[in-house]
Write a protein that holds these residues in place. Structure first.
Motif, mmCIF file in Angstrom:
data_model
loop_
_atom_site.group_PDB
_atom_site.id
_atom_site.type_symbol
_atom_site.label_atom_id
_atom_site.label_comp_id
_atom_site.label_asym_id
_atom_site.label_seq_id
_atom_site.Cartn_x
_atom_site.Cartn_y
_atom_site.Cartn_z
ATOM 1 N N VAL A 194 0.859 -1.174 0.000
ATOM 2 C CA VAL A 194 0.000 0.000 0.000
ATOM 3 C C VAL A 194 0.893 1.221 0.000
ATOM 4 C CG1 VAL A 194 -1.717 1.272 1.326
ATOM 5 C CG2 VAL A 194 -1.806 -1.211 1.251
ATOM 6 N N LEU A 214 1.958 4.664 0.930
ATOM 7 C CA LEU A 214 1.650 5.465 2.104
ATOM 8 C C LEU A 214 1.453 6.923 1.729
ATOM 9 C CD1 LEU A 214 4.084 4.016 4.791
ATOM 10 C CD2 LEU A 214 1.691 3.471 4.418
ATOM 11 N N THR A 215 0.294 7.424 2.083
ATOM 12 C CA THR A 215 0.029 8.850 1.933
ATOM 13 C C THR A 215 0.776 9.567 3.048
ATOM 14 O OG1 THR A 215 -1.910 8.765 3.362
ATOM 15 C CG2 THR A 215 -2.273 8.363 0.989
ATOM 16 N N LEU A 270 -0.718 8.516 6.349
ATOM 17 C CA LEU A 270 -0.360 7.158 6.747
ATOM 18 C C LEU A 270 1.112 7.069 7.155
ATOM 19 C CD1 LEU A 270 -2.286 5.003 4.120
ATOM 20 C CD2 LEU A 270 -2.933 5.490 6.488
ATOM 21 N N HIS A 324 -8.370 -6.606 12.524
ATOM 22 C CA HIS A 324 -8.878 -5.271 12.856
ATOM 23 C C HIS A 324 -9.524 -5.285 14.243
ATOM 24 C CE1 HIS A 324 -10.565 -1.307 12.222
ATOM 25 N NE2 HIS A 324 -11.766 -1.780 12.529
ATOM 26 N N ASN A 342 -5.234 4.395 11.527
ATOM 27 C CA ASN A 342 -5.372 4.453 10.066
ATOM 28 C C ASN A 342 -4.210 3.754 9.385
ATOM 29 O OD1 ASN A 342 -7.797 5.834 10.217
ATOM 30 N ND2 ASN A 342 -6.863 7.849 9.928
ATOM 31 N N TYR A 343 -3.006 3.959 9.903
ATOM 32 C CA TYR A 343 -1.836 3.285 9.332
ATOM 33 C C TYR A 343 -1.988 1.767 9.449
ATOM 34 C CZ TYR A 343 2.630 0.958 9.287
ATOM 35 O OH TYR A 343 3.621 0.042 9.048
ATOM 36 N N ASN A 360 -4.667 -0.079 9.944
ATOM 37 C CA ASN A 360 -5.773 -0.580 9.114
ATOM 38 C C ASN A 360 -5.433 -0.596 7.633
ATOM 39 O OD1 ASN A 360 -7.406 -1.033 11.346
ATOM 40 N ND2 ASN A 360 -8.272 1.016 11.280
ATOM 41 N N SER A 361 -4.601 0.341 7.196
ATOM 42 C CA SER A 361 -4.207 0.355 5.782
ATOM 43 C C SER A 361 -3.309 -0.814 5.426
ATOM 44 C CB SER A 361 -3.494 1.665 5.440
ATOM 45 O OG SER A 361 -2.176 1.683 5.974
ATOM 46 N N GLN A 362 -2.665 -1.401 6.417
ATOM 47 C CA GLN A 362 -1.745 -2.511 6.183
ATOM 48 C C GLN A 362 -2.411 -3.878 6.297
ATOM 49 O OE1 GLN A 362 1.522 -1.726 5.171
ATOM 50 N NE2 GLN A 362 0.436 0.219 5.115
#
Length: 97
Positions: A34, A36-37, A40, A65, A91-92, A94-96
């Motif tokens: 993913v 990373l923004t 994130l 989660h 958020n980080y 969960n993005s992973q």
């Protein structure tokens, strides 16, 4: 006769010393990385810098989660992180997943 035995012995030594080719196995599915923004990346930085002060870092995929929720709530107090920082870390993670 001696030459046949000698030839067989040399062939046996060469065969037994030859490098073995690795068995072909199925490759594991490659996890999609993913991107990373900045938000994130900030969450990752908070996770890396605050959580590693007290214990080893766990890969986000180690827990689901639902398993992460109580862990993060419990660790927020111990790490003295505010709600904004915890949202960023959540958020980080969960993005992973």
């Amino acid at each position: 006769m001696k030459s046949r035995i000698l030839t067989a012995a040399v062939a046996l030594v060469l065969f037994s010393c030859a490098t073995k080719t690795p068995a072909v196995t199925e490759a594991a599915p490659v996890a999609k990385a993913v991107e990373l923004t900045p938000e994130l990346a900030a969450g990752q930085s908070l996770y890396d810098n605050n959580c590693a002060k007290c214990h080893k870092l766990y890969e986000p995929k180690k827990f689901t989660h639902e398993e992460w929720k109580p862990i993060l709530v419990r660790m927020q107090k111990k790490a003295k992180l505010d709600d904004t920082q915890m949202v960023s870390i959540s958020n980080y993670i969960n993005s992973q997943l």
